[in-house]
Design an enzyme around this catalytic site. Structure first.
Site, PDB file in Angstrom:
ATOM      1  N   CYS A  54      -3.544   8.230   3.401  1.00  0.00           N
ATOM      2  CA  CYS A  54      -3.593   8.081   1.679  1.00  0.00           C
ATOM      3  C   CYS A  54      -4.340   8.080   1.249  1.00  0.00           C
ATOM      4  O   CYS A  54      -4.365   8.169  -0.196  1.00  0.00           O
ATOM      5  CB  CYS A  54      -2.735   6.368   2.283  1.00  0.00           C
ATOM      6  N   GLU A 105       0.490  -1.421   0.560  1.00  0.00           N
ATOM      7  CA  GLU A 105       0.125  -0.284   0.028  1.00  0.00           C
ATOM      8  C   GLU A 105       1.132   0.891  -0.097  1.00  0.00           C
ATOM      9  O   GLU A 105       1.495   1.132   0.947  1.00  0.00           O
ATOM     10  CB  GLU A 105      -0.886   0.172   1.046  1.00  0.00           C
TER      11      GLU A 105
HETATM   12  P1  NAP Z   1       8.042   5.503   5.195  1.00  0.00           P
HETATM   13  O1  NAP Z   1       9.320   6.349   5.174  1.00  0.00           O
HETATM   14  O2  NAP Z   1       8.127   4.241   3.920  1.00  0.00           O
HETATM   15  O3  NAP Z   1       8.158   4.055   5.853  1.00  0.00           O
HETATM   16  C1  NAP Z   1       7.400   3.297   6.236  1.00  0.00           C
HETATM   17  C2  NAP Z   1       7.978   2.059   7.082  1.00  0.00           C
HETATM   18  O4  NAP Z   1       8.569   1.668   6.374  1.00  0.00           O
HETATM   19  C3  NAP Z   1       8.025   2.970   8.249  1.00  0.00           C
HETATM   20  O5  NAP Z   1       7.752   1.619   9.155  1.00  0.00           O
HETATM   21  C4  NAP Z   1       9.909   2.593   8.238  1.00  0.00           C
HETATM   22  O6  NAP Z   1      10.175   2.432   9.107  1.00  0.00           O
HETATM   23  C5  NAP Z   1       9.530   1.480   7.135  1.00  0.00           C
HETATM   24  N1  NAP Z   1      11.199   1.492   6.281  1.00  0.00           N
HETATM   25  C6  NAP Z   1      11.697   2.382   6.038  1.00  0.00           C
HETATM   26  N2  NAP Z   1      12.822   2.382   4.918  1.00  0.00           N
HETATM   27  C7  NAP Z   1      12.828   1.155   5.282  1.00  0.00           C
HETATM   28  C8  NAP Z   1      13.768   0.192   4.810  1.00  0.00           C
HETATM   29  N3  NAP Z   1      14.754  -0.164   3.716  1.00  0.00           N
HETATM   30  N4  NAP Z   1      13.399  -1.682   5.018  1.00  0.00           N
HETATM   31  C9  NAP Z   1      12.147  -2.048   5.930  1.00  0.00           C
HETATM   32  N5  NAP Z   1      11.711  -0.693   5.832  1.00  0.00           N
HETATM   33  C10 NAP Z   1      11.824   0.240   5.972  1.00  0.00           C
HETATM   34  O7  NAP Z   1       7.107   5.858   4.567  1.00  0.00           O
HETATM   35  P2  NAP Z   1       6.266   7.075   5.308  1.00  0.00           P
HETATM   36  O8  NAP Z   1       6.779   8.507   4.987  1.00  0.00           O
HETATM   37  O9  NAP Z   1       6.210   6.325   6.652  1.00  0.00           O
HETATM   38  O10 NAP Z   1       4.986   6.845   5.487  1.00  0.00           O
HETATM   39  C11 NAP Z   1       4.100   7.925   4.455  1.00  0.00           C
HETATM   40  C12 NAP Z   1       3.895   7.822   3.376  1.00  0.00           C
HETATM   41  O11 NAP Z   1       2.893   6.260   3.392  1.00  0.00           O
HETATM   42  C13 NAP Z   1       3.438   7.886   2.423  1.00  0.00           C
HETATM   43  O12 NAP Z   1       3.526   8.648   1.487  1.00  0.00           O
HETATM   44  C14 NAP Z   1       1.744   7.515   1.946  1.00  0.00           C
HETATM   45  O13 NAP Z   1       0.915   7.580   1.098  1.00  0.00           O
HETATM   46  C15 NAP Z   1       1.620   6.311   2.432  1.00  0.00           C
HETATM   47  N6  NAP Z   1       0.922   5.382   2.962  1.00  0.00           N
HETATM   48  C16 NAP Z   1      -0.214   4.770   2.330  1.00  0.00           C
HETATM   49  C17 NAP Z   1      -0.779   3.777   2.861  1.00  0.00           C
HETATM   50  C18 NAP Z   1      -1.785   3.493   2.264  1.00  0.00           C
HETATM   51  O14 NAP Z   1      -2.979   1.990   2.617  1.00  0.00           O
HETATM   52  N7  NAP Z   1      -1.532   2.839   0.915  1.00  0.00           N
HETATM   53  C19 NAP Z   1      -1.521   4.646   4.002  1.00  0.00           C
HETATM   54  C20 NAP Z   1      -0.799   4.902   4.986  1.00  0.00           C
HETATM   55  C21 NAP Z   1       0.170   5.620   4.289  1.00  0.00           C
HETATM   56  P3  NAP Z   1      10.762   3.176  10.355  1.00  0.00           P
HETATM   57  O15 NAP Z   1       9.967   4.695  10.391  1.00  0.00           O
HETATM   58  O16 NAP Z   1      11.385   3.069  11.796  1.00  0.00           O
HETATM   59  O17 NAP Z   1      11.671   4.759   9.515  1.00  0.00           O
END
Ligand code: NAP
Length: 518
Positions: free
Chosen positions: A297, A258
């Site tokens: 999102c 997602e």
């Molecule tokens: P993110 O930076 O991609 O982080 C998401 C998760 O991935 C966090 O738990 C993060 O951990 C982890 N992560 C980061 N780097 C990683 C790696 N190299 N390997 C494994 N895990 C890793 O995203 P975000 O900034 O938290 O979230 C915002 C985005 O999510 C927005 O773009 C939004 O559109 C999207 N979103 C989508 C949905 C949906 O249902 N489609 C719902 C909510 C949000 P850490 O926090 O420890 O870095």
């Protein structure tokens, strides 16, 4: 003063990381709240415990018995609801109603899956169609079944839904008989950890059924094995990294993604200013921009209107946004709290600045003073409505179709005719949701079907459901959540459909008496 270091639950026990930890902050007051750390955890052993102990115990139960576990977990969460609201206010900076979207949404989703169990067989597999004979005399046949996957489900979640994001995934996984390991986003891991702690400490789930790892994601994917599944919610960039990991490329670990999404709302040509559908559009757009400070999102990022309605729409939405009081969520007059942290605040400001290079500012909420919050500390930002003045400008501008500003920001986009509008919606390259506003049922139905290949959900609002619809951005457990292309290509929820991800289909071939005995 040193803040509490939250424990991880892995291998059936609570374990603290051996590092000093990463601090979580109050985004309004700037104070440190707790710390998280996963240094030194034996992830491989912890994952093995989840698979062997948790998985076996869950699979020994029937679907209906597992439904009872979900109901018991929902009861525990309900009893601790006040604490979750307090954590949300402190760590997410959300006003009460926005905390409710996350906390109560989580409990409602869990309860929905607990009830759904009653419609499933009181057995250990899900039948998939009838047996079909493979022999002329009928002595040999094939029958398909869906059985729980043999491994565990690893969830890597985003910061914006620490409560709902856990349970909307865990409910169908546990109901399927699959143990869960959750790694919440670090910024808001506290609420997820507390919910897991309450449910684990209440002893309502078998040992190993629910684990939580807070802090760095390092090593998590390396601990996955071929029968595990991985469900990720977050940015498209992280999603791309995960898809390229050997667990996925070599072990064929099943992945659900997602990711981000530039969702649309579309005011239909018949919905002129003064009609009920126009008012519904205005109300929904303002609500979507401000709920959870736009950190959903599913929030509306692009709002398409007939060119003749552009000025009226800009004015009406602006009037609503002007009434949004922004600041400290503890103040009763405040309607919109803060963004989750300084990094998101900076990212939103950068995204806004980028969009402003091509779009006009129709309403500038950043100009209004914050209530009860120090602008030098609080990560609060007022809602901003941007706009492009003509359909030609919409067609000529790429940025508004590509940049997702994860905050209270949307862009109003005029269209020449419905065909042209649909072409512009498609430039989002696949989104979670689009909403339509009009009064002509046939035209709405036709347009919804035409947009369906590009979206996981099409939310159609007409006067007939003016007061009963569930909201553009609100994800209901009965409806599919996910979207093609840029949105990640995933599928979640949708009632019993969610169980598919946690099951494998197998064909069992044999004599009719063997197949009948299953
Ligand atoms: P993110 O930076 O991609 O982080 C998401 C998760 O991935 C966090 O738990 C993060 O951990 C982890 N992560 C980061 N780097 C990683 C790696 N190299 N390997 C494994 N895990 C890793 O995203 P975000 O900034 O938290 O979230 C915002 C985005 O999510 C927005 O773009 C939004 O559109 C999207 N979103 C989508 C949905 C949906 O249902 N489609 C719902 C909510 C949000 P850490 O926090 O420890 O870095």
């Amino acid at each position: 003063m040193t803040t509490e270091l939250l424990s991880n639950h892995l291998g059936g026990r609570w374990q603290a990381g051996t590092g000093t930890g990463t601090a979580l902050f109050d985004p309004v007051l700037g104070t440190e709240l707790v710390r998280v750390d996963a240094t030194g955890l034996d992830l491989k052993a912890g994952f093995a415990f989840a698979r062997q102990q948790g998985g076996a115990a869950l699979r020994a139960l029937t679907y209906r018995q597992r439904g009872e576990l979900l109901a018991a977990a929902a009861k525990v969460l309900q009893a601790n609801r006040d604490a979750y609201y307090e954590i949300s206010t402190a760590n997410s900076g959300t006003v009460k109603s926005d905390s409710g979207v996350d906390v109560d949404g989580a409990i409602y989703t869990l309860g929905t899956y607990a009830k759904l169990a009653a419609s499933l067989p009181d057995g250990h597999f899900l039948p998939d169609g009838e047996a079909q004979s493979l022999a002329k005399d009928g002595s040999f046949a094939t029958r398909h079944v869906q059985v729980p996957v043999g491994g565990l489900a690893l969830f890597i979640n985003a910061f914006n839904f620490p409560a709902w994001g856990l349970w909307e995934k865990a409910a169908p996984a546990l109901l399927s008989g699959v143990p869960v390991v959750i790694k919440p986003a670090t910024a808001t891991a506290w609420l997820t950890q507390r919910m897991v702690k309450d449910v684990v400490d209440a002893g309502v789930l078998p040992a190993g059924a629910l684990s939580v790892v807070c802090g760095s994601s390092a090593g998590l994917l390396d601990a996955l094995e071929p029968l595990d599944v991985l469900s990720f919610t977050g940015s498209a960039d992280t999603a791309a990294l995960l898809r390229a990991h050997p667990a996925v490329t070599r072990h064929s670990v099943r992945v659900n993604i997602e990711a981000d999404s530039v969702n649309s709302a579309l005011l239909m040509p018949d919905a002129a200013p003064g009609t009920e559908a126009f008012d519904l559009f205005v109300k929904e757009l303002a609500r979507e921009m401000t709920q959870k400070s736009g950190q959903k999102c599913t929030a509306i990022r692009r709002a398409f209107v007939p060119a003749s309605a552009y000025a009226a729409a800009a004015e009406a939405v602006g009037q609503r946004l002007a009434r949004t009081v922004v600041g400290n969520p503890r103040n009763e007059s405040v309607r919109m709290g803060s963004l989750v942290n300084r990094a998101q605040f900076d990212t939103v400001r950068e995204g806004l600045a980028q969009l402003k290079t091509v779009a006009q500012v129709l309403h500038d909420g950043a100009a209004a003073p914050l209530v009860d919050a120090d602008p030098a500390v609080a990560c609060c930002i007022g809602p901003t409505l941007l706009g492009l003045p003509t359909p030609d400008a919409v067609a000529a501008t790429a940025l508004v179709h590509e940049v997702e500003v994860f905050g209270p920001v949307a862009t109003l986009l005029p269209y020449a005719d419905l065909h042209q509008a649909m072409g512009q919606v498609a430039r989002g390259q696949g989104s979670l949701v689009a909403s339509l506003y009009g009064a002509d049922a046939a035209a709405l139905g036709r347009t919804a079907l035409a947009l369906a290949p590009l979206h996981g959900r099409v939310h159609v609002i007409s006067p007939a459901c003016a007061t009963t619809h569930t909201g553009h951005g609100n994800v209901m457990p009965q409806s599919l959540h996910g979207g093609p292309g840029r949105a990640g290509g995933g599928e979640e929820l949708g009632g019993a459909r969610a169980l598919n991800f946690y099951h494998r289909r197998a064909a069992i071939q044999g004599a009719p008496d063997v197949l009948a005995s299953l």
